[in-house]
Design an enzyme around this catalytic site. Structure first.
Site, mmCIF file in Angstrom:
data_model
loop_
_atom_site.group_PDB
_atom_site.id
_atom_site.type_symbol
_atom_site.label_atom_id
_atom_site.label_comp_id
_atom_site.label_asym_id
_atom_site.label_seq_id
_atom_site.Cartn_x
_atom_site.Cartn_y
_atom_site.Cartn_z
ATOM 1 N N ARG A 50 0.981 -1.409 -0.012
ATOM 2 C CA ARG A 50 -0.036 0.042 -0.258
ATOM 3 C C ARG A 50 0.638 1.604 0.230
ATOM 4 O O ARG A 50 0.648 1.976 -0.710
ATOM 5 C CB ARG A 50 -1.711 -0.272 1.343
ATOM 6 C CG ARG A 50 -0.434 0.113 2.857
ATOM 7 C CD ARG A 50 -1.353 -0.341 3.519
ATOM 8 N NE ARG A 50 -1.461 -1.400 3.489
ATOM 9 C CZ ARG A 50 -2.163 -2.419 2.906
ATOM 10 N NH1 ARG A 50 -3.395 -2.000 3.096
ATOM 11 N NH2 ARG A 50 -1.834 -3.824 3.129
ATOM 12 N N THR A 51 2.038 1.103 0.657
ATOM 13 C CA THR A 51 2.616 2.201 1.053
ATOM 14 C C THR A 51 3.702 2.648 -0.700
ATOM 15 O O THR A 51 3.244 3.726 -0.972
ATOM 16 C CB THR A 51 3.437 1.625 1.565
ATOM 17 O OG1 THR A 51 3.060 2.468 3.129
ATOM 18 C CG2 THR A 51 4.795 3.948 2.644
ATOM 19 N N LYS A 103 25.267 -7.285 -5.539
ATOM 20 C CA LYS A 103 26.685 -6.843 -5.725
ATOM 21 C C LYS A 103 27.375 -6.502 -4.720
ATOM 22 O O LYS A 103 28.299 -6.363 -5.058
ATOM 23 C CB LYS A 103 26.180 -6.079 -6.803
ATOM 24 C CG LYS A 103 26.181 -6.689 -7.880
ATOM 25 C CD LYS A 103 26.609 -5.909 -8.836
ATOM 26 C CE LYS A 103 25.936 -6.444 -10.532
ATOM 27 N NZ LYS A 103 25.393 -5.009 -11.320
ATOM 28 N N HIS A 152 8.260 5.740 10.267
ATOM 29 C CA HIS A 152 7.578 5.557 8.557
ATOM 30 C C HIS A 152 6.370 6.826 9.164
ATOM 31 O O HIS A 152 5.384 6.807 9.238
ATOM 32 C CB HIS A 152 6.512 4.342 8.939
ATOM 33 C CG HIS A 152 6.045 3.951 8.168
ATOM 34 N ND1 HIS A 152 5.431 4.879 6.684
ATOM 35 C CD2 HIS A 152 4.830 3.423 7.095
ATOM 36 C CE1 HIS A 152 4.775 4.209 5.619
ATOM 37 N NE2 HIS A 152 4.413 3.429 5.742
ATOM 38 N N ARG A 181 12.756 2.491 1.033
ATOM 39 C CA ARG A 181 11.634 1.709 2.607
ATOM 40 C C ARG A 181 12.762 0.575 2.369
ATOM 41 O O ARG A 181 12.973 0.417 1.606
ATOM 42 C CB ARG A 181 10.610 0.443 2.163
ATOM 43 C CG ARG A 181 10.386 -0.096 2.842
ATOM 44 C CD ARG A 181 9.311 -0.783 3.417
ATOM 45 N NE ARG A 181 8.138 0.308 3.530
ATOM 46 C CZ ARG A 181 6.825 0.118 4.093
ATOM 47 N NH1 ARG A 181 6.608 -1.541 4.560
ATOM 48 N NH2 ARG A 181 6.003 0.635 4.430
#
Lengths: 151, 304
Positions: B53-54, B82, B131, B103
């Protein structure tokens, strides 16, 4: 008095006194003294009236700045720093815990970016001085004195 | 108030006035469509950890304002595999985009990204830490459904120990003279550091494990999921997962105008039978992510 002798033993430089005996070598590391070319003497387990045992560091030819002095506050909160000029104590600096602590301590949160990103400097805000409590600038976790470890 | 080039990293960085200004801007965004406001601007969504959703709501917000999108939804496809540092990744992306949403599973990653980037960074979740856009949409929802933010009786229920949303919301609401009711099993109660902070700020709070003991007092009930991934021991999780199940049997024990919120996804904390009642605002809450994120994108790009 023994203390007077220790202090007057160098002509120019800095004498850090009243270091907890077991912290003297750590102070050498924190101040990065290993790379200095002048004379440095480190003594531990000296008899002290107030502390029982103590450590002393004498650094010839180098005057510590206030910022450098504050770095050692975390492990030697009662240390006294004497700046020596021509065998005399020219200035006494009181060790004080700084408001921010850069680079010298490690975040106790294993999930903090500072413990995972390559060669990253740490930064902490002091939110209480005694007993010491700090907040990580990055992960925002609080750490108490017992969780604080030096890098 | 000017937010141009500012980063949105932690709710701790915002004053009461700044929060209210962001909510006001979100309201403007909801009222008026601005399909060309962010024309020719590029949003990079860097999701090193999955989120539905975010990520989608940031993408939708940017699209609705006429902006363009780039990014990735999992770290599997990137040079992180890597061994590239986050610092280097951000240095590369800042050359391609005007604003970056990140995120990341590590706490403090968004703060580091902000230090690496000259373009604004918006934190969409850094591990268990912050958040902030979720908190802002929670505030927006409360303001919208109650008509105010001040002097409310706010219940928080579920996993209060590990719940990131709960901690940030409590911090943000502390600006508005609330009375908090922390409802959780003892093992999942609000951490002591937060309670100490509330005491310092002289904010009233109560703790309880039984919802019915306090339910009649509440204006808002914020329910959270007990998250399996937070438990090292699956036996512990089994013990707590079904502790709270809200259903219509709660109705006689609450105020008529109580609003129930949930950051979603829910598992079984709220029975679907409550969805049709006036109390349920959790889907509206999710929808509020759009105006709030539109406002933030426009603000940090200096377009409002």
């Amino acid at each position: 008095m023994k203390k007077e002798q220790s202090v007057s033993a160098i002509k120019e430089g800095t004498v850090i006194d009243h270091i907890p005996s077991n912290a003297a070598l750590k102070v050498v590391d924190i101040l990065d003294l290993r790379g200095i070319r002048s004379i440095i003497s480190v003594a531990t387990n000296l008899t002290s009236r107030t502390m029982g045992k103590k450590g002393i560091i004498k650094i010839g030819g180098k005057n510590l700045t206030k910022e450098e002095v504050d770095k050692i506050a975390l492990i030697a909160p009662d240390a006294t720093v004497n700046i020596i000029k021509n065998y005399d104590v020219k200035e006494k600096i009181k060790v004080a815990i700084p408001t921010t602590i850069n680079k010298i301590i490690k975040c106790s949160n294993p999930n903090c970016i500072t413990n995972n990103e390559k060669s990253m400097a740490t930064k902490f805000y002091v939110i209480r001085k005694r007993p010491l409590k700090v907040r990580c600038h990055y992960c925002e976790r609080n750490m108490d004195k017992e969780d604080i470890s030096l890098l | 108030m000017n937010f141009e080039k500012q980063d949105i990293i932690s709710i701790h960085d915002f004053s009461k006035q700044e929060l209210l200004f962001i909510l006001k801007t979100a309201k403007l965004m909801e009222k008026k469509l601005n399909p060309n406001l962010l024309k020719d601007k590029i949003l990079a969504t860097l999701f090193f950890e999955p989120s539905t959703r975010t990520r989608l709501s940031f993408m939708s917000a940017m699209e609705q304002l006429g902006g363009k999108l780039m990014g990735f939804a999992t770290a599997k496809m990137t040079s992180i595999k890597k061994g590239e540092t986050l610092w280097d990744t951000i240095k590369m992306v800042e050359a391609y985009a005007d604003v970056i949403v990140i995120r990341h599973p590590l706490e403090g990653s968004a703060r580091l990204a902000a230090e690496a980037s000259s373009k604004p960074i918006i934190n969409a979740g850094d591990g268990a830490n912050q958040h902030p856009t979720q908190t802002m949409l929670d505030l927006y929802t409360i303001q919208k459904v109650k008509g105010k933010l001040d002097n409310l009786h706010i219940g928080l229920l579920g996993d209060l120990k590990y719940g990131r949303t709960v901690h940030s919301l409590v911090t943000a609401l502390s600006h508005f003279n609330p009375i908090f009711y922390f409802i959780a099993p003892q093992a999942l109660q609000m951490p002591q550091t937060y309670l100490d902070e509330l005491k310092e700020k002289k904010i009233k709070f109560f703790t309880a494990s039984n919802l019915l003991k306090v339910s009649k007092k509440l204006d808002i009930l914020y329910v959270t999921r007990i998250q399996k991934e937070r438990f090292a021991d699956p036996v512990e999780y089994e013990k707590y997962k079904g502790v709270y199940k809200l259903d219509t049997s709660l109705l006689p024990n609450i105020k008529k105008d109580l609003k129930i919120m949930h950051p979603l996804p829910r598992v079984n904390e709220i029975d679907p039978s409550l969805d049709a009642t006036d109390h349920a605002v959790y889907f509206e809450q999710a929808a509020n992510g759009i105006p709030v994120r539109k406002a933030l994108l426009a603000l940090v790009l200096g377009k409002v």
